[in-house]
Design an enzyme around this catalytic site. Sequence first.
Site, short mmCIF file in Angstrom:
data_model
loop_
_atom_site.label_atom_id
_atom_site.label_comp_id
_atom_site.label_asym_id
_atom_site.label_seq_id
_atom_site.Cartn_x
_atom_site.Cartn_y
_atom_site.Cartn_z
N SER A 127 0.81 -1.22 0.00
CA SER A 127 0.00 0.00 0.00
C SER A 127 0.84 1.27 0.00
CB SER A 127 -0.95 0.01 1.21
OG SER A 127 -1.81 -1.10 1.17
N HIS A 177 0.67 4.73 4.40
CA HIS A 177 -0.07 5.35 3.30
C HIS A 177 0.35 6.80 3.11
CE1 HIS A 177 -3.68 2.34 3.60
NE2 HIS A 177 -2.52 1.74 3.41
#
Length: 205
Positions: A127, A177
């Site tokens: 991610s 993230h």
Amino acid sequence: MRDRIRLIWKQIPRYPFVSITIVGINLLVFILCMIFPQIYDKGGSGIYQVLFCKDYGRVLWTMFLHSDAEHIFNNMIIVLFLGSMLERQVGHIKYGLVYFISGIGASLFSLWVKWYQYDWSVSIGASGAVFGLDGLLLAMVLFRKDDMDLPIARVVLVIFLSVYSGFSNNGIDNAAHVGGLLLGFVLGAVICICMNAKRKGVYRR
């Protein structure tokens, strides 16, 4: 025969083979993890594993581990489509560098936040690198408008919703993230500035 080879050689830059390779490796590793679950113990990124055990390679290996089919599907579908588009725009090498540097940087930023919060959890997944691609996309639509026929507001909204979705759910490494997104944007901005300068003739061969 030579003409055919030349034609194929000229077409190579158009094929997103870096994105396809990334997806292929991740799928292979996921299948191996389903057969040998102990692989997860060798690649997760956490304070104890990386800092205390000094297994620094985990900041890279964690990018190839996914918890379930939904996890890997969500990440790889973005690499396959968004990544392929960006790879054609910036080139194979620069694209690959953004992906892996963003992923590693995201892992390091995640570890820093975990250390600050005394969080001993272990993170896996690509991610951070995927959000790095989001950052690269944002830089492209801001600094290379002629090459990216995408509304800036729409890109910003999609990225915002992606980040917000992470903060709205439990068990998500939001630090990775955010770290990947910021690093991808910075790297993308540098790439765009260099590409713009080259287009204007600042650099000469």
